[in-house]
Design an enzyme around this catalytic site. Structure first.
Site, mmCIF file in Angstrom:
data_model
loop_
_atom_site.group_PDB
_atom_site.id
_atom_site.type_symbol
_atom_site.label_atom_id
_atom_site.label_comp_id
_atom_site.label_asym_id
_atom_site.label_seq_id
_atom_site.Cartn_x
_atom_site.Cartn_y
_atom_site.Cartn_z
ATOM 1 N N LYS A 10 2.703 -1.306 -3.992
ATOM 2 C CA LYS A 10 3.711 -0.489 -4.689
ATOM 3 C C LYS A 10 4.889 -1.383 -5.145
ATOM 4 O O LYS A 10 4.664 -2.547 -5.468
ATOM 5 C CB LYS A 10 4.166 0.674 -3.802
ATOM 6 N N HIS A 93 -2.601 7.123 -9.889
ATOM 7 C CA HIS A 93 -2.071 7.289 -8.529
ATOM 8 C C HIS A 93 -1.132 8.502 -8.526
ATOM 9 O O HIS A 93 -0.422 8.744 -9.510
ATOM 10 C CB HIS A 93 -1.319 6.023 -8.106
ATOM 11 N N GLU A 165 -7.439 10.591 -2.617
ATOM 12 C CA GLU A 165 -6.154 10.485 -1.916
ATOM 13 C C GLU A 165 -5.485 11.858 -1.889
ATOM 14 O O GLU A 165 -4.793 12.221 -2.861
ATOM 15 C CB GLU A 165 -5.240 9.495 -2.637
ATOM 16 N N GLY A 235 -1.807 1.961 1.520
ATOM 17 C CA GLY A 235 -0.444 1.752 1.033
ATOM 18 C C GLY A 235 0.405 1.075 2.099
ATOM 19 O O GLY A 235 0.376 -0.148 2.269
HETATM 20 C C1 PEP Z 1 -1.240 5.165 -1.431
HETATM 21 O O1 PEP Z 1 -0.096 5.371 -1.847
HETATM 22 O O2 PEP Z 1 -2.179 4.919 -2.211
HETATM 23 C C2 PEP Z 1 -1.462 5.246 -0.014
HETATM 24 C C3 PEP Z 1 -2.668 5.440 0.413
HETATM 25 O O3 PEP Z 1 -0.339 5.113 0.769
HETATM 26 P P1 PEP Z 1 -0.284 5.203 2.363
HETATM 27 O O4 PEP Z 1 -1.414 4.376 2.905
HETATM 28 O O5 PEP Z 1 1.063 4.687 2.711
HETATM 29 O O6 PEP Z 1 -0.470 6.651 2.675
#
Ligand code: PEP
Length: 256
Positions: A10, A93, A165, A235
């Site tokens: 990110k 995303h 996700e 993430g």
């Molecule tokens: C993401 O933002 O793609 C993600 C999976 O974040 P996190 O692992 O922090 O939940």
């Protein structure tokens, strides 16, 4: 099928910090035949890291990109400009969809643009908490998957990677909202069914489907053993090299 462990950094790390991280990662990971390790730094770090990188061990992804090739689009970076620098691009995303108002049309064009430029799209799909509460998960997944695939030619279908996700499970720190392996299994099965109905069973079995949402070294093994899951989009935990390496090592154990 290969497993994919993708770290989405990110908007974190300076160019120098990214380089130090990559150095550490390169020293600890090997060239795995059946695991693809991918990191997605900020745009400014992509070019220097691409020169530092041993592509046999680690690949680069962009976190987004514009679908148009060139032109008067101030501040944007295109897939055409990323060609040869990255092997993958995260597309759609939930943070792009929610915070930067990326529409299904942007996502669809970006998937096609990535493939046109020899970049494999990592197409993110997933329902919000409200959509889940109102029983709309299947409709959302169907729209996002079919929308994302809609401009892809038959021969490119299997190059698309889908990342499931669930938005409600992303970046949860309390641990209260973690998707259980059963939730993930059901959604991933549904995603494959959508692809099978639209493009045939054979293609649906060749498309890699990843899980993402608060993945950590503690739960990575459970997600990686969900039937139909071919890897993880990570993430928060990918920001700490030791944790990311732990997750890669878990993937290696699960594979063997
Ligand atoms: C993401 O933002 O793609 C993600 C999976 O974040 P996190 O692992 O922090 O939940």
């Amino acid at each position: 099928m290969k497993s994919y462990i993708v770290g989405n950094w990110k908007m974190n790390f300076t160019v120098g910090e990214s380089s130090v991280y990559l150095h550490k990662l390169s020293a600890r990971v090997h060239a795995y035949r059946d695991i693809e390790v991918v990191v997605a730094p900020s745009f400014i770090s992509l070019q220097p890291l691409s020169l530092q990188l041993d592509r046999k061990k680690i690949r680069l992804a962009a976190q987004t990109a514009n679908a148009r090739d060139f032109g008067a689009y101030t501040g944007e970076v295109s897939m055409a400009q990323l060609r040869g620098i990255v092997d993958y691009c995260i597309i759609g995303h939930s943070e792009r969809r929610q915070l930067f108002h990326e529409t299904d049309k942007c996502v669809r064009s970006a998937v096609a643009a990535a493939l046109r430029n020899q970049i494999r799209p990592i197409l993110c799909v997933g329902e919000t908490e409200t959509e889940r509460t109102f029983g709309e998960t299947c409709d959302v997944l169907r729209d996002q998957v079919l929308g994302g695939f809609s401009e892809v030619s038959t021969e490119d279908l299997e190059k698309v990677i889908v990342a499931y996700e669930p938005v409600w499970a992303i970046s949860t720190t309390s641990g209260a909202k973690i998707a259980g392996p059963d939730d993930v299994a059901e959604a991933v099965k549904f995603i494959r069914r959508i692809i099978a109905v639209a493009y045939g069973k054979e293609i649906s079995e060749k498309v890699a489907v990843l899980y993402g949402g608060s993945v950590s070294p503690a739960n990575a093994g459970a997600y990686l053993t969900v039937p139909g899951v071919n890897g993880l989009l990570v993430g928060g935990a990918s920001l700490i090299a030791d944790k990311f390496i732990d997750i890669i090592e878990t993937a290696k154990r699960v594979k063997s």
